[in-house]
Design a protein around this motif. Structure first.
Motif, PDB file in Angstrom:
ATOM      1  N   TYR A  73       0.838  -1.193   0.000  1.00 41.13           N
ATOM      2  CA  TYR A  73       0.000   0.000   0.000  1.00 41.13           C
ATOM      3  C   TYR A  73       0.882   1.255   0.000  1.00 41.13           C
ATOM      4  O   TYR A  73       1.961   1.269   0.613  1.00 41.13           O
ATOM      5  N   PRO A  74       0.418   2.332  -0.629  1.00 36.54           N
ATOM      6  CA  PRO A  74       1.155   3.598  -0.560  1.00 36.54           C
ATOM      7  C   PRO A  74       0.986   4.245   0.822  1.00 36.54           C
ATOM      8  O   PRO A  74       0.222   3.760   1.662  1.00 36.54           O
ATOM      9  N   THR A  75       1.706   5.334   1.049  1.00 41.17           N
ATOM     10  CA  THR A  75       1.549   6.083   2.293  1.00 41.17           C
ATOM     11  C   THR A  75       0.454   7.129   2.123  1.00 41.17           C
ATOM     12  O   THR A  75       0.028   7.440   1.010  1.00 41.17           O
ATOM     13  N   THR A  76      -0.003   7.665   3.259  1.00 41.72           N
ATOM     14  CA  THR A  76      -0.989   8.737   3.242  1.00 41.72           C
ATOM     15  C   THR A  76      -0.667   9.720   4.364  1.00 41.72           C
ATOM     16  O   THR A  76      -0.095   9.337   5.389  1.00 41.72           O
ATOM     17  N   ASP A  77      -1.053  10.971   4.158  1.00 40.26           N
ATOM     18  CA  ASP A  77      -0.817  11.987   5.187  1.00 40.26           C
ATOM     19  C   ASP A  77      -2.110  12.356   5.921  1.00 40.26           C
ATOM     20  O   ASP A  77      -2.172  13.390   6.586  1.00 40.26           O
ATOM     21  N   ILE A  78      -3.151  11.534   5.818  1.00 38.91           N
ATOM     22  CA  ILE A  78      -4.388  11.814   6.531  1.00 38.91           C
ATOM     23  C   ILE A  78      -4.113  11.793   8.037  1.00 38.91           C
ATOM     24  O   ILE A  78      -3.447  10.885   8.542  1.00 38.91           O
ATOM     25  N   PRO A  79      -4.569  12.801   8.781  1.00 39.11           N
ATOM     26  CA  PRO A  79      -4.352  12.805  10.233  1.00 39.11           C
ATOM     27  C   PRO A  79      -4.952  11.552  10.882  1.00 39.11           C
ATOM     28  O   PRO A  79      -6.120  11.221  10.654  1.00 39.11           O
ATOM     29  N   THR A  80      -4.146  10.864  11.683  1.00 38.79           N
ATOM     30  CA  THR A  80      -4.530   9.561  12.226  1.00 38.79           C
ATOM     31  C   THR A  80      -4.195   9.485  13.707  1.00 38.79           C
ATOM     32  O   THR A  80      -3.099   9.843  14.126  1.00 38.79           O
TER      33      THR A  80
END
Length: 331
Positions: free
Chosen positions: A260-267
């Motif tokens: 899977y790619p990375t994401t910058d969604i706040p988590t």
């Protein structure tokens, strides 16, 4: 705090005196008359549905309540939503394996009291939704199901921020969705004891190959607090055994999910130190690699069921979620 005390009192009384007893007859009556999600309101609540809602302390009377099926490529999913009078955002909640959406009742009540619209749904093979109990053909079908829920409810409240909260399997579901969707309305996510790998992963994965030709299902272990165990065992919507085909699907997903790619969604990642359901150390390292804007909270005395914890722990977990959501909405 008073609200939580009342809910826990209702749980105790319900277990002792069988108040709001929800049984298989109620389940079948609801299924036989299940409408489309987009066509219902408070006036459509039947006696059996009211019994279900009361049994799980879901606050339909003080909210605008919708419920019903949505259609997907893999069958119908049961969706329900609770809208307070002055909502500030929408929270879609994805539940854990072998349970169903109503078991997020403490989280649901907390969010509604904070003026969030809460959207709940049952996974395939869970609760009121279609599918063989506990089974899934491919693990990514969970993420697909969640995407159909979001596609359905987003037009209703598109002017409000959207957030997702997932527990255990629900966390894996939101992981699939956020790492595979190029365009998502979600402003942030909360992953509570999310499933990437299960506890004792090596032996568990190996055992599937050993026992697959001997047994098809294994008994489920109920790990609720004492006052909830009987409620879980007597719940006609709970799945009481785990099919080994589900573990096979998880092992297959694990073989490639690192791509899977990375994401910058706040988590926000929440994890109990005493969790013996998921491999928390591996899962933390995996999530940290894929989510670049990550906040992590670890609770030394917490187990796996982070939304059904003891009063003190539950209050702290909800405070941490509240602060995270508040920060998201202020951005």
């Amino acid at each position: 705090m008073k609200k939580r005390i009342y809910i826990l009192l209702f749980i105790y009384l319900g277990c002792v005196f069988h108040l709001y007893a929800f049984d298989n007859n109620d389940k079948m009556a609801i299924l036989e008359n299940m409408p489309s999600y987009l066509q219902t309101g408070n006036s459509a609540i039947s006696k059996e549905l009211r019994t279900y809602l009361d049994n799980f302390y879901l606050p339909y009377e003080k909210t605008t309540y919708r419920y019903g099926f949505i259609s997907t490529d893999y069958g119908h999913l049961f969706v329900q939503s609770f809208q307070p009078k002055k909502p500030k955002a929408v929270v879609a909640v994805s539940h854990g394996y072998l349970e169903h959406s109503a078991w997020t009742f403490q989280l649901t009540n907390f969010l509604i009291n904070e003026n969030y619209i809460v959207v709940l749904y049952d996974h395939y093979g869970h609760g009121f939704s279609d599918g063989t109990p506990g089974h899934i053909d491919e693990f990514t079908q969970y993420g697909y199901g969640f995407s159909k829920v979001i596609d359905t409810v987003y037009p209703l409240w598109k002017d409000l921020p959207f957030v997702a909260i997932g527990h255990s399997l629900g966390g894996a579901t939101i992981i699939q969705y956020t790492l595979s969707q190029k365009h998502s309305p979600l402003k942030g996510i909360v992953l509570a004891a999310p499933l990437v790998r299960s506890y004792l992963w090596g032996p568990s994965a190996a055992a599937v190959n050993i026992f697959d030709s001997v047994v098809n299902r294994i008994p489920r272990r109920f790990s609720y607090r004492k006052e909830l165990i009987d409620k879980g065992k007597n719940d006609p919507l709970q799945t009481k055994t785990m099919p080994l085909t589900w573990m096979e699907a998880l092992v297959e997903w694990d073989s490639w999910n690192d791509t899977y790619p990375t994401t910058d969604i706040p988590t926000l990642l929440l994890q109990g130190a005493k969790d013996t359901v998921v491999d928390s150390e591996y899962n933390y390292s995996w999530i940290k690699k894929h989510y670049t804007d990550l906040k992590y909270q670890r609770y030394e005395d917490a187990d796996h069921l982070l939304f059904l914890e003891s009063d003190e722990l539950q209050e702290q977990i909800f405070i941490d979620i509240k602060h995270f959501l508040n920060d998201l909405l202020e951005e």
